[in-house]
Design a protein around this motif. Structure first.
Motif, PDB file in Angstrom:
ATOM      1  N   THR A 108      36.535  42.866  34.881  1.00 16.55           N
ATOM      2  CA  THR A 108      37.495  42.569  34.900  1.00 16.55           C
ATOM      3  C   THR A 108      38.375  43.765  33.796  1.00 16.55           C
ATOM      4  O   THR A 108      39.548  43.159  32.786  1.00 16.55           O
ATOM      5  N   TYR A 135      45.407  39.976  38.151  1.00 12.36           N
ATOM      6  CA  TYR A 135      45.516  40.430  36.831  1.00 12.36           C
ATOM      7  C   TYR A 135      46.458  41.349  35.664  1.00 12.36           C
ATOM      8  O   TYR A 135      46.436  42.059  36.911  1.00 12.36           O
ATOM      9  N   HIS A 164      42.074  45.986  37.826  1.00 15.45           N
ATOM     10  CA  HIS A 164      40.681  45.075  37.702  1.00 15.45           C
ATOM     11  C   HIS A 164      40.093  46.052  38.887  1.00 15.45           C
ATOM     12  O   HIS A 164      41.274  45.944  40.122  1.00 15.45           O
TER      13      HIS A 164
END
Lengths: 596, 103
Positions: A46, A237, A242
């Protein structure tokens, strides 16, 4: 509770490496503030954690680890990042939760006592509830708000809020209230995880993904070929790049470990240090020094060609240098390996006792590929070896999962290389097919590839070894005969002649023949020498005879000359004598002779 | 206010009710008016109603497992019942309080 330090170190190293790589981009683009989860691997995928101050949806089927992921997020937040958290449980009581996560080393009770975490179990029993008119979820807001305020929470988990739909009437109200709840969470500035059960054709049963739109993480637990593997995917995201792949993850005694496939990348530094193979002649073939440290080595060959023996040699050599080695065996038990290697003069037990060698044996089918991979990661991270051996790789290939095996190996090799660990893998090839075939999937990942093969000549099978490739070094192109003796592996030159490569008895026969031919040649030379000697002797004898004859002749001649002289003198004397006797006028005669 | 343990001797058809509201929202106000009316009409003389503002006592939300607001909890007689909403549907309130079968 905290992970072993080395792991974090390597993680941060990787992170810094990634940062370095993408620095120019980051400079120009301010990053979304992120809240690190502390879960191994997830922060890498992430790019630093979950969106700070926003809700994240974690969804997946039953038993896929949603609650655990959420709980680890809270616990790590409380313990590692000093961010207290509120866990609002809709399915499990606080007591159950505490018990469930205790097995992962999370002491929830202690954290609750230290006001690091609040667990609030929301009890909803549909049969107790009657609806009369409009309602709202202000009660939930108040509860959550007071819990957050009580410990100054920065993180919130709602697990699983969809339970409300089965517990309370009037979904329309609920939807509106949930929308309000997520907005409220954002306003409060808490980083939240909302879990949701996977629904039909939707990420969650109630379509929560509509409301929680900042970050969506999908968990999956699937079984293929009777082995299960868990996967994690960041489906969305907002405002951040990501990793988009499905990443395998593992739940074990230390919590969740996610394994990012691409996080390692190809940023590892290549060492020019060399490590001996433990077999001097093999070192000689490999540019005289052996393998590169941190390289990946593949030994492939048909059954019984001595792949494991080569591996054991390398392991022993490494231990002798004082390095640590992990030997992952998939077909033999540790004691069997040690017994077998003792028969060729390699004592591995000594190194196991000394703590330099660890042998782990398990069947590939005991767990999914990812589980294997992550367990290996963890063992490697804990033991910090310089050498890792996998024997053999093929056991992983069950059915048609070669692509997955390759992906696993890629990640493993990347991981090893990043940590400067030399990886040695063996691979069994079927004798019927093309030798190179089964390795095609991973050959490109391998730096040094040794091929051990049977050479069948003259009713014998013999082992031959050659180097298929060895990146970055001058290596021998020769085939060596490979012998397993009671003092280890020996390499011999094979006989290469008109009739091709000869090994074993054929080589011995050939050598004998050569020896015989040599002997004959030697004899001929000797013969010639004797002949010459004989000739010389004869000649010398002849010379002696001649010389003797000459000497005789000489003597005779001298004698004759002497006789002649004597005769001549006598003749003169005789005449004088005669004259005297005749009384001849000696004087006259003398005068006559004198006047003449 | 908690249930007074000194009251069990009260007759079994005595009703102990708690109404949890949040501040002075229209729903809360409606609920208070409605429940008061319903109690007076159906339970006159044999009920005890307390109105609790969760904003004042937020801890009670957790203790009493309140999610929805307004919530009316019937503490007695057993079993415990919850009625959520602004109590505008008298019929449903009566069902929830198990008063329908008596009527």
């Amino acid at each position: 509770m905290t992970k072993p330090k080395p792991k974090q170190k390597s993680q941060s190293e990787q992170k810094s490496r990634t940062k370095q790589k993408s620095r120019p981009e980051q400079k120009s683009r301010p990053q979304l503030p992120k809240s690190p989860t502390g879960i191994q691997g997830l922060d890498e995928i992430t790019g630093g954690g979950l969106p700070k101050g926003r809700p994240t949806l974690v969804c997946g089927g039953a038993g896929c680890g949603k609650t655990l992921l959420a709980m680890e997020f809270l616990v790590r937040g409380a313990t590692e990042f000093n961010e207290p958290g509120v866990f609002m449980a809709f399915e499990e009581t606080a007591k159950d939760l505490t018990q469930n996560v205790a097995s992962l080393g999370f002491d929830l009770k202690d954290l609750i006592a230290h006001k690091k975490i609040v667990v609030d179990f929301v009890y909803i029993e549909r049969s107790e509830i009657e609806e009369s008119g409009e309602y709202d979820l202000e009660g939930l807001f108040i509860r959550l708000g007071s819990a957050i305020d009580s410990i100054g929470a920065k993180r919130v988990v709602l697990d699983t809020i969809e339970t409300l739909f089965s517990g309370l009437p009037n979904p329309a109200i609920l939807r509106a209230e949930l929308r309000r709840l997520f907005r409220w969470l954002k306003d409060r500035g808490v980083t939240a995880i909302i879990t949701g059960e996977r629904g039909d054709g939707m990420l969650t049963r109630q379509g929560l993904e509509e409301y929680v739109s900042d970050c969506v993480i999908v968990l999956d637990h699937r079984v293929s070929e009777q082995t299960s593997s868990r996967r994690l995917r960041v489906a969305k995201y907002r405002g951040s790049t990501h990793g988009t792949n499905e990443y395998p993850f593992l739940i074990d005694a230390d919590g969740i470990s996610v394994l990012p496939v691409t996080s390692m990348g190809l940023q590892h530094t290549a060492s020019s240090e060399r490590a001996s193979t433990g077999i001097p002649r093999l070192d000689a073939m490999l540019g005289g020094k052996g393998f590169f440290r941190g390289s990946s080595v593949l030994i492939s060959g048909t059954a019984g060609t001595g792949k494991s023996s080569l591996a054991a040699h390398f392991a022993e050599a490494a231990c002798r240098r004082g390095e640590r080695v992990i030997y992952f065996a998939f077909e033999e038990s540790p004691s069997q390996i040690m017994r077998n290697m003792r028969s060729i003069g390699i004592d591995l037990e000594v190194w196991v006792t000394k703590g330099l060698l660890q042998i782990y044996a398990d069947r590939p089918s005991s767990a999914g590929l990812e589980t294997h991979l992550i367990t290996k990661h963890k063992l490697i991270n804990t033991f910090k070896p310089q050498v890792v051996i996998l024997d053999p790789l093929n056991s992983f290939v069950i059915g048609g999962n070669e692509i997955e095996v390759k992906s696993m190996l890629t990640r493993l090799i990347d991981f090893l290389k990043t940590n400067q660990i030399t990886g040695l893998f063996t691979s069994l090839t079927s004798s019927s097919g093309v030798l190179e075939q089964s390795e095609v999937a991973i050959s490109s990942l391998i730096d040094t590839w040794l091929l051990v093969r049977d050479i069948e000549i003259g009713g014998e099978r013999n082992r031959g070894l050659y180097i298929m490739k060895s990146r970055g070094m001058a290596h021998s192109n020769q085939i060596r005969e490979f012998l397993l003796t009671d003092h280890g592996v020996e390499l011999r030159d094979v006989y290469v002649g008109v009739s091709g490569v000869l090994t074993g008895s054929a080589r011995l026969t050939q050598e004998a023949q050569e020896k015989a031919a040599l002997m004959i040649r030697d004899q001929e030379v000797e013969l010639r020498r004797i002949e010459l000697e004989r000739k010389r002797t004869t000649l010398e004898a002849q010379i002696a005879v001649l010389r003797a004859e000459f000497a005789v002749e000489e003597i005779a001649s001298v004698k004759i000359i002497g006789q002649e002289k004597a005769e001549k003198a006598q003749l003169v004397q005789g005449r004088v004598d005669m004259g005297l006797s005749r009384n001849a006028d000696v004087t006259a005669n003398k005068q006559k002779r004198g006047s003449k | 206010m908690k249930t007074n343990p000194a009251q069990p001797k009260a007759e079994s058809n005595r009703y102990i009710l708690r109404l949890y509201v949040a501040g002075t929202s229209p729903k809360s106000a409606n609920a208070i008016t409605n429940i008061k009316r319903i109690c007076e009409e159906n339970l006159q003389g044999r009920y005890e109603l307390k109105v609790i503002d969760l904003y004042q006592q937020p801890q009670l939300a957790q203790d009493e497992q309140i999610i929805a607001v307004p919530t009316l909890i019937r503490k007695l007689p057993n079993p415990l019942r919850r009625i959520i909403g602004d109590m505008s549907n008298t019929e449903r309130v009566l069902v929830g309080l198990d008063l329908r079968k008596n009527a």
